[in-house]
Design a protein around this motif. Structure first.
Motif, PDB file in Angstrom:
ATOM      1  N   SER A  21       0.737  -1.149   0.084  1.00  0.00           N
ATOM      2  CA  SER A  21      -0.205  -0.056   0.088  1.00  0.00           C
ATOM      3  C   SER A  21       0.693   1.348  -0.013  1.00  0.00           C
ATOM      4  N   LYS A  22       0.723   2.170  -0.609  1.00  0.00           N
ATOM      5  CA  LYS A  22       1.113   3.606  -0.830  1.00  0.00           C
ATOM      6  C   LYS A  22       0.328   4.744  -0.033  1.00  0.00           C
ATOM      7  N   PRO A  23       0.911   4.821   1.265  1.00  0.00           N
ATOM      8  CA  PRO A  23       0.268   5.644   2.229  1.00  0.00           C
ATOM      9  C   PRO A  23       0.238   7.347   1.691  1.00  0.00           C
ATOM     10  N   VAL A  24      -0.520   7.951   2.613  1.00  0.00           N
ATOM     11  CA  VAL A  24      -0.643   9.377   2.690  1.00  0.00           C
ATOM     12  C   VAL A  24       0.285   9.670   3.916  1.00  0.00           C
ATOM     13  N   ILE A  25       1.428  10.502   3.864  1.00  0.00           N
ATOM     14  CA  ILE A  25       2.088  10.668   4.973  1.00  0.00           C
ATOM     15  C   ILE A  25       1.962  12.466   5.109  1.00  0.00           C
ATOM     16  N   SER A  26       1.647  12.752   6.339  1.00  0.00           N
ATOM     17  CA  SER A  26       1.774  14.265   6.474  1.00  0.00           C
ATOM     18  C   SER A  26       2.757  14.490   7.847  1.00  0.00           C
ATOM     19  N   PHE A  27       3.375  15.429   7.425  1.00  0.00           N
ATOM     20  CA  PHE A  27       4.643  16.009   8.660  1.00  0.00           C
ATOM     21  C   PHE A  27       3.811  17.256   9.132  1.00  0.00           C
ATOM     22  N   ILE A  28       3.699  17.475  10.162  1.00  0.00           N
ATOM     23  CA  ILE A  28       2.609  18.489  10.575  1.00  0.00           C
ATOM     24  C   ILE A  28       3.868  19.530  11.695  1.00  0.00           C
ATOM     25  N   ALA A  29       3.781  20.614  11.202  1.00  0.00           N
ATOM     26  CA  ALA A  29       4.826  21.490  12.152  1.00  0.00           C
ATOM     27  C   ALA A  29       4.235  22.235  13.377  1.00  0.00           C
ATOM     28  N   ASN A  30       3.784  21.235  14.154  1.00  0.00           N
ATOM     29  CA  ASN A  30       2.866  21.753  15.214  1.00  0.00           C
ATOM     30  C   ASN A  30       3.758  21.357  16.555  1.00  0.00           C
ATOM     31  N   GLN A  31       5.062  21.451  16.583  1.00  0.00           N
ATOM     32  CA  GLN A  31       5.935  21.139  17.842  1.00  0.00           C
ATOM     33  C   GLN A  31       6.609  22.672  18.291  1.00  0.00           C
ATOM     34  N   GLY A  32       5.980  23.759  17.912  1.00  0.00           N
ATOM     35  CA  GLY A  32       6.543  25.038  18.080  1.00  0.00           C
ATOM     36  C   GLY A  32       7.610  25.624  17.324  1.00  0.00           C
ATOM     37  N   ALA A  33       8.018  25.066  16.224  1.00  0.00           N
ATOM     38  CA  ALA A  33       8.920  25.626  15.349  1.00  0.00           C
ATOM     39  C   ALA A  33       8.651  25.188  13.682  1.00  0.00           C
ATOM     40  N   ALA A  34       9.268  25.499  12.943  1.00  0.00           N
ATOM     41  CA  ALA A  34       8.912  25.183  11.394  1.00  0.00           C
ATOM     42  C   ALA A  34       9.761  23.955  11.330  1.00  0.00           C
ATOM     43  N   ILE A  35       9.564  22.965  10.288  1.00  0.00           N
ATOM     44  CA  ILE A  35      10.245  21.746   9.824  1.00  0.00           C
ATOM     45  C   ILE A  35      11.160  22.267   8.805  1.00  0.00           C
ATOM     46  N   THR A  36      12.743  22.268   9.132  1.00  0.00           N
ATOM     47  CA  THR A  36      13.636  22.622   8.174  1.00  0.00           C
ATOM     48  C   THR A  36      14.471  21.444   7.742  1.00  0.00           C
ATOM     49  N   THR A  37      14.282  20.385   8.415  1.00  0.00           N
ATOM     50  CA  THR A  37      14.849  19.122   7.674  1.00  0.00           C
ATOM     51  C   THR A  37      14.051  18.168   8.099  1.00  0.00           C
ATOM     52  N   ASN A  94       6.536  -2.493   9.429  1.00  0.00           N
ATOM     53  CA  ASN A  94       7.557  -1.639   8.724  1.00  0.00           C
ATOM     54  C   ASN A  94       8.151  -0.725   9.578  1.00  0.00           C
ATOM     55  N   ASN A  95       9.586  -0.892   9.717  1.00  0.00           N
ATOM     56  CA  ASN A  95      10.294  -0.035  10.558  1.00  0.00           C
ATOM     57  C   ASN A  95      10.987   1.358   9.738  1.00  0.00           C
ATOM     58  N   PHE A  96      10.532   2.457  10.548  1.00  0.00           N
ATOM     59  CA  PHE A  96      10.893   3.658   9.972  1.00  0.00           C
ATOM     60  C   PHE A  96      11.859   4.492  11.004  1.00  0.00           C
ATOM     61  N   ARG A  97      12.516   5.250  10.338  1.00  0.00           N
ATOM     62  CA  ARG A  97      13.532   6.121  10.911  1.00  0.00           C
ATOM     63  C   ARG A  97      13.323   7.784  10.306  1.00  0.00           C
ATOM     64  N   PHE A  98      12.943   8.564  11.286  1.00  0.00           N
ATOM     65  CA  PHE A  98      12.839   9.802  10.832  1.00  0.00           C
ATOM     66  C   PHE A  98      13.909  10.722  11.253  1.00  0.00           C
ATOM     67  N   SER A  99      14.626  11.556  10.613  1.00  0.00           N
ATOM     68  CA  SER A  99      15.799  12.563  10.885  1.00  0.00           C
ATOM     69  C   SER A  99      15.177  13.768  10.495  1.00  0.00           C
ATOM     70  N   GLY A 100      15.420  14.778  11.496  1.00  0.00           N
ATOM     71  CA  GLY A 100      14.755  16.080  11.109  1.00  0.00           C
ATOM     72  C   GLY A 100      14.323  16.816  12.098  1.00  0.00           C
ATOM     73  N   SER A 101      13.455  17.729  11.913  1.00  0.00           N
ATOM     74  CA  SER A 101      12.924  18.706  12.844  1.00  0.00           C
ATOM     75  C   SER A 101      11.860  18.193  13.754  1.00  0.00           C
ATOM     76  N   ASN A 102      11.815  18.769  14.765  1.00  0.00           N
ATOM     77  CA  ASN A 102      10.426  18.033  15.643  1.00  0.00           C
ATOM     78  C   ASN A 102       9.356  18.276  14.881  1.00  0.00           C
ATOM     79  N   CYS A 103       8.262  17.491  14.954  1.00  0.00           N
ATOM     80  CA  CYS A 103       6.993  17.534  14.113  1.00  0.00           C
ATOM     81  C   CYS A 103       6.188  16.134  14.500  1.00  0.00           C
ATOM     82  N   GLN A 104       4.892  16.177  13.881  1.00  0.00           N
ATOM     83  CA  GLN A 104       3.917  15.099  14.323  1.00  0.00           C
ATOM     84  C   GLN A 104       3.878  14.362  12.636  1.00  0.00           C
ATOM     85  N   ILE A 105       4.045  13.358  12.927  1.00  0.00           N
ATOM     86  CA  ILE A 105       3.937  12.498  11.763  1.00  0.00           C
ATOM     87  C   ILE A 105       2.525  11.421  11.569  1.00  0.00           C
ATOM     88  N   ASN A 106       1.896  11.656  10.654  1.00  0.00           N
ATOM     89  CA  ASN A 106       0.647  10.833  10.619  1.00  0.00           C
ATOM     90  C   ASN A 106       0.889   9.952   9.209  1.00  0.00           C
TER      91      ASN A 106
END
Length: 114
Positions: A21-37, A94-106
Protein backbone atom coordinates in the motif's frame (compact mmCIF):
# COMPACT_ATOMS: atom_id res chain seq x y z
CA UNK A 1 0.57 9.00 14.47
CA UNK A 2 3.99 9.70 15.94
CA UNK A 3 5.32 12.85 17.59
CA UNK A 4 9.00 13.44 16.93
CA UNK A 5 10.84 14.93 19.87
CA UNK A 6 14.43 14.18 18.88
CA UNK A 7 16.63 14.59 15.83
CA UNK A 8 16.51 10.86 15.00
CA UNK A 9 13.50 8.73 15.94
CA UNK A 10 12.71 5.11 15.10
CA UNK A 11 9.13 3.82 15.08
CA UNK A 12 7.07 1.03 13.52
CA UNK A 13 3.87 0.82 11.50
CA UNK A 14 1.98 -2.49 11.28
CA UNK A 15 0.36 -3.37 7.97
CA UNK A 16 -1.98 -6.35 7.55
CA UNK A 17 -2.81 -6.20 3.83
CA UNK A 18 -1.47 -8.91 1.54
CA UNK A 19 -0.51 -6.40 -1.18
CA UNK A 20 1.68 -3.32 -0.75
CA UNK A 21 0.00 0.00 0.00
CA UNK A 22 1.22 3.51 -0.76
CA UNK A 23 0.23 5.74 2.18
CA UNK A 24 -0.52 9.42 2.63
CA UNK A 25 2.12 10.87 4.94
CA UNK A 26 1.69 14.20 6.73
CA UNK A 27 4.50 16.00 8.51
CA UNK A 28 2.83 18.59 10.73
CA UNK A 29 4.87 21.50 12.10
CA UNK A 30 2.97 21.65 15.41
CA UNK A 31 5.85 21.25 17.86
CA UNK A 32 6.69 24.94 18.25
CA UNK A 33 8.90 25.47 15.19
CA UNK A 34 9.08 25.13 11.43
CA UNK A 35 10.27 21.89 9.84
CA UNK A 36 13.61 22.72 8.21
CA UNK A 37 14.99 19.20 7.78
CA UNK A 38 12.91 16.16 6.92
CA UNK A 39 14.00 12.65 6.02
CA UNK A 40 11.84 9.56 6.48
CA UNK A 41 13.19 6.10 5.70
CA UNK A 42 11.23 2.86 5.55
CA UNK A 43 14.05 0.58 6.70
CA UNK A 44 11.97 -2.47 5.77
CA UNK A 45 11.76 -1.59 2.06
CA UNK A 46 14.88 0.60 1.77
CA UNK A 47 12.86 3.54 0.41
CA UNK A 48 13.20 7.10 1.64
CA UNK A 49 11.69 10.57 1.45
CA UNK A 50 13.98 13.58 1.68
CA UNK A 51 12.22 16.93 1.55
CA UNK A 52 14.36 19.99 0.76
CA UNK A 53 11.89 22.79 1.60
CA UNK A 54 10.76 24.41 4.84
CA UNK A 55 7.35 23.70 6.36
CA UNK A 56 6.17 26.78 8.30
CA UNK A 57 5.00 26.48 11.89
CA UNK A 58 1.37 25.38 12.21
CA UNK A 59 0.98 23.84 8.75
CA UNK A 60 1.60 20.47 7.09
CA UNK A 61 3.62 18.82 4.39
CA UNK A 62 1.32 16.22 2.79
CA UNK A 63 2.82 13.52 0.59
CA UNK A 64 0.39 11.18 -1.17
CA UNK A 65 2.57 8.25 -2.20
CA UNK A 66 -0.25 6.66 -4.23
CA UNK A 67 -1.19 9.79 -6.22
CA UNK A 68 2.42 11.02 -6.43
CA UNK A 69 1.74 14.49 -5.00
CA UNK A 70 3.61 16.75 -2.57
CA UNK A 71 1.85 19.72 -0.95
CA UNK A 72 3.44 22.13 1.54
CA UNK A 73 0.83 24.44 3.11
CA UNK A 74 -1.61 23.25 0.40
CA UNK A 75 0.79 24.46 -2.34
CA UNK A 76 2.26 21.99 -4.86
CA UNK A 77 5.96 21.61 -3.99
CA UNK A 78 6.93 18.48 -5.95
CA UNK A 79 10.18 20.27 -6.91
CA UNK A 80 11.33 20.07 -3.26
CA UNK A 81 10.87 16.27 -3.32
CA UNK A 82 14.03 15.81 -5.41
CA UNK A 83 15.09 12.22 -6.00
CA UNK A 84 12.99 10.84 -3.14
CA UNK A 85 10.75 7.81 -3.51
CA UNK A 86 7.02 7.53 -2.92
CA UNK A 87 7.38 4.89 -0.24
CA UNK A 88 5.17 1.87 0.34
CA UNK A 89 4.07 -0.31 3.21
CA UNK A 90 4.52 -4.07 3.00
CA UNK A 91 2.85 -6.85 5.00
CA UNK A 92 3.97 -7.09 8.61
CA UNK A 93 5.93 -4.55 10.61
CA UNK A 94 7.44 -1.65 8.70
CA UNK A 95 10.38 -0.07 10.53
CA UNK A 96 10.80 3.67 10.04
CA UNK A 97 13.53 6.16 10.92
CA UNK A 98 12.86 9.90 10.90
CA UNK A 99 15.70 12.43 10.89
CA UNK A 100 14.90 16.09 11.14
CA UNK A 101 12.96 18.79 12.90
CA UNK A 102 10.47 18.06 15.67
CA UNK A 103 7.02 17.47 14.20
CA UNK A 104 4.02 15.15 14.21
CA UNK A 105 3.93 12.43 11.55
CA UNK A 106 0.66 10.84 10.42
CA UNK A 107 0.80 7.81 8.14
CA UNK A 108 -2.60 6.96 6.68
CA UNK A 109 -3.06 3.75 4.72
CA UNK A 110 -5.60 1.02 4.27
CA UNK A 111 -5.02 -2.71 3.97
CA UNK A 112 -4.97 -3.81 0.34
CA UNK A 113 -5.91 -7.41 -0.28
CA UNK A 114 -5.94 -9.15 -3.63
Amino acid sequence: RTVIAGTVTNFTVSYDGNFESKPVISFIANQGAAITTCQLENLTTGESIIYAGTVPTGVALDIDCDAGTVFNSSVNRIQDFGTSEFIRLVRGTNNFRFSGSNCQINIDAYDKNL
